[in-house]
Design a protein around this motif. Structure first.
Motif, PDB file in Angstrom:
ATOM      1  N   HIS A   1       6.790 -31.398 -33.880  1.00  0.00           N
ATOM      2  CA  HIS A   1       6.632 -31.638 -35.311  1.00  0.00           C
ATOM      3  C   HIS A   1       7.273 -32.978 -35.650  1.00  0.00           C
ATOM      4  N   LYS A   2       6.461 -33.947 -35.965  1.00  0.00           N
ATOM      5  CA  LYS A   2       6.923 -35.323 -36.201  1.00  0.00           C
ATOM      6  C   LYS A   2       7.975 -35.411 -37.309  1.00  0.00           C
ATOM      7  N   GLU A   3       7.872 -34.566 -38.333  1.00  0.00           N
ATOM      8  CA  GLU A   3       8.827 -34.643 -39.444  1.00  0.00           C
ATOM      9  C   GLU A   3      10.252 -34.291 -38.992  1.00  0.00           C
ATOM     10  N   LEU A   4      10.388 -33.603 -37.881  1.00  0.00           N
ATOM     11  CA  LEU A   4      11.713 -33.259 -37.383  1.00  0.00           C
ATOM     12  C   LEU A   4      12.375 -34.412 -36.623  1.00  0.00           C
ATOM     13  N   GLU A   5      11.608 -35.410 -36.243  1.00  0.00           N
ATOM     14  CA  GLU A   5      12.165 -36.541 -35.497  1.00  0.00           C
ATOM     15  C   GLU A   5      13.215 -37.310 -36.300  1.00  0.00           C
ATOM     16  N   ASP A   6      13.121 -37.262 -37.619  1.00  0.00           N
ATOM     17  CA  ASP A   6      14.079 -37.952 -38.483  1.00  0.00           C
ATOM     18  C   ASP A   6      14.991 -36.984 -39.234  1.00  0.00           C
ATOM     19  N   ASP A   7      14.931 -35.714 -38.878  1.00  0.00           N
ATOM     20  CA  ASP A   7      15.700 -34.678 -39.567  1.00  0.00           C
ATOM     21  C   ASP A   7      16.954 -34.350 -38.757  1.00  0.00           C
ATOM     22  N   PHE A   8      17.937 -35.251 -38.857  1.00  0.00           N
ATOM     23  CA  PHE A   8      19.183 -35.119 -38.097  1.00  0.00           C
ATOM     24  C   PHE A   8      19.833 -33.755 -38.279  1.00  0.00           C
ATOM     25  N   MET A   9      19.966 -33.318 -39.538  1.00  0.00           N
ATOM     26  CA  MET A   9      20.699 -32.091 -39.804  1.00  0.00           C
ATOM     27  C   MET A   9      20.048 -30.884 -39.124  1.00  0.00           C
ATOM     28  N   THR A  10      18.737 -30.744 -39.260  1.00  0.00           N
ATOM     29  CA  THR A  10      18.054 -29.600 -38.657  1.00  0.00           C
ATOM     30  C   THR A  10      18.196 -29.627 -37.144  1.00  0.00           C
ATOM     31  N   ILE A  11      17.995 -30.784 -36.529  1.00  0.00           N
ATOM     32  CA  ILE A  11      18.064 -30.880 -35.068  1.00  0.00           C
ATOM     33  C   ILE A  11      19.489 -30.636 -34.573  1.00  0.00           C
ATOM     34  N   MET A  12      20.482 -31.180 -35.263  1.00  0.00           N
ATOM     35  CA  MET A  12      21.866 -30.982 -34.838  1.00  0.00           C
ATOM     36  C   MET A  12      22.285 -29.517 -34.980  1.00  0.00           C
ATOM     37  N   LEU A  13      21.973 -28.915 -36.116  1.00  0.00           N
ATOM     38  CA  LEU A  13      22.321 -27.509 -36.324  1.00  0.00           C
ATOM     39  C   LEU A  13      21.577 -26.606 -35.352  1.00  0.00           C
TER      40      LEU A  13
ATOM     41  N   ILE B   1      16.462 -13.359 -26.768  1.00  0.00           N
ATOM     42  CA  ILE B   1      15.897 -14.227 -27.805  1.00  0.00           C
ATOM     43  C   ILE B   1      16.671 -14.038 -29.105  1.00  0.00           C
ATOM     44  N   LYS B   2      16.562 -15.044 -29.947  1.00  0.00           N
ATOM     45  CA  LYS B   2      17.184 -14.990 -31.269  1.00  0.00           C
ATOM     46  C   LYS B   2      16.267 -15.740 -32.230  1.00  0.00           C
ATOM     47  N   ILE B   3      16.044 -15.162 -33.381  1.00  0.00           N
ATOM     48  CA  ILE B   3      15.270 -15.826 -34.431  1.00  0.00           C
ATOM     49  C   ILE B   3      16.270 -16.385 -35.439  1.00  0.00           C
ATOM     50  N   THR B   4      16.091 -17.648 -35.813  1.00  0.00           N
ATOM     51  CA  THR B   4      16.985 -18.281 -36.771  1.00  0.00           C
ATOM     52  C   THR B   4      16.169 -19.148 -37.719  1.00  0.00           C
ATOM     53  N   GLU B   5      16.684 -19.323 -38.920  1.00  0.00           N
ATOM     54  CA  GLU B   5      16.050 -20.206 -39.897  1.00  0.00           C
ATOM     55  C   GLU B   5      17.035 -21.300 -40.271  1.00  0.00           C
ATOM     56  N   ILE B   6      16.552 -22.530 -40.213  1.00  0.00           N
ATOM     57  CA  ILE B   6      17.372 -23.689 -40.552  1.00  0.00           C
ATOM     58  C   ILE B   6      16.544 -24.625 -41.418  1.00  0.00           C
ATOM     59  N   ASN B   7      17.041 -24.899 -42.600  1.00  0.00           N
ATOM     60  CA  ASN B   7      16.409 -25.861 -43.519  1.00  0.00           C
ATOM     61  C   ASN B   7      14.909 -25.623 -43.712  1.00  0.00           C
ATOM     62  N   GLY B   8      14.545 -24.362 -43.873  1.00  0.00           N
ATOM     63  CA  GLY B   8      13.159 -24.013 -44.166  1.00  0.00           C
ATOM     64  C   GLY B   8      12.258 -23.843 -42.954  1.00  0.00           C
ATOM     65  N   TYR B   9      12.792 -24.056 -41.764  1.00  0.00           N
ATOM     66  CA  TYR B   9      12.028 -23.864 -40.533  1.00  0.00           C
ATOM     67  C   TYR B   9      12.506 -22.589 -39.854  1.00  0.00           C
ATOM     68  N   LYS B  10      11.588 -21.904 -39.204  1.00  0.00           N
ATOM     69  CA  LYS B  10      11.928 -20.694 -38.462  1.00  0.00           C
ATOM     70  C   LYS B  10      11.777 -21.005 -36.974  1.00  0.00           C
ATOM     71  N   PHE B  11      12.805 -20.648 -36.197  1.00  0.00           N
ATOM     72  CA  PHE B  11      12.825 -20.953 -34.775  1.00  0.00           C
ATOM     73  C   PHE B  11      13.090 -19.702 -33.950  1.00  0.00           C
ATOM     74  N   LYS B  12      12.540 -19.688 -32.759  1.00  0.00           N
ATOM     75  CA  LYS B  12      12.804 -18.643 -31.772  1.00  0.00           C
ATOM     76  C   LYS B  12      13.575 -19.298 -30.627  1.00  0.00           C
ATOM     77  N   LEU B  13      14.821 -18.869 -30.450  1.00  0.00           N
ATOM     78  CA  LEU B  13      15.665 -19.403 -29.388  1.00  0.00           C
ATOM     79  C   LEU B  13      15.579 -18.467 -28.192  1.00  0.00           C
ATOM     80  N   LYS B  14      15.470 -19.042 -27.011  1.00  0.00           N
ATOM     81  CA  LYS B  14      15.459 -18.259 -25.780  1.00  0.00           C
ATOM     82  C   LYS B  14      16.652 -18.663 -24.935  1.00  0.00           C
ATOM     83  N   LYS B  15      17.104 -17.751 -24.107  1.00  0.00           N
ATOM     84  CA  LYS B  15      18.229 -18.045 -23.227  1.00  0.00           C
ATOM     85  C   LYS B  15      17.837 -19.143 -22.239  1.00  0.00           C
TER      86      LYS B  15
END
Length: 142
Positions: free
Chosen positions: A98-110, A4-18
């Protein structure tokens, strides 16, 4: 090996799993062959030009499928009354939780690139994919 990896992008915190090995292999090969094709055409291209060639080498449906595979391994970490509560980012219907991420190209791409790096970095060798991601971040933030 970190699973797992914890990352923060544009104010959101995410947990990535393999990703499972088959999915990660498929993604690495698709991106790898697309990048090699872009590099073979002209070695004097910028990272953004190489990325454009790689994306052009993957049709829209395949790109979206890869992106959904990547994002299905991610949990968004919500802060609820001071407690961190993970929640699946991708719902079973293919939509984002999270509906607000549907239009957040940068966060989703990164985030997608972060998942690819976390899962496939060894396939691309060293810092190659990291440098491409840094270039993309710099170009997107302008």
């Amino acid at each position: 090996m970190n699973k797992i990896k914890i990352t923060e992008i544009n104010g959101y915190k995410f947990k990535l799993k393999k990703l499972n090995a088959f999915t990660a292999s498929y993604i690495a090969v698709q991106i790898g062959f697309s990048l090699v094709g872009g590099l073979a055409q002209n070695s004097n291209q910028s990272n953004m030009d190489v990325l454009q060639k790689a994306v052009n080498g993957i049709d829209k449906n395949k790109f979206i499928a890869i992106q959904k595979d990547c994002l299905s391994s991610v949990e968004i970490i919500n802060n609820v009354n001071g407690n961190e509560m993970p929640e699946a980012l991708m719902l079973s219907n293919g939509q984002l939780s999270h509906k607000e991420l549907e239009d957040d190209f940068m966060t989703i791409m990164l985030l997608t690139l972060d998942v690819i790096m976390f899962n496939c970095e060894g396939f691309f060798g060293g810092k190659g994919l990291q440098n491409l991601t840094k270039s993309l971040q710099a170009n997107l933030s302008q």
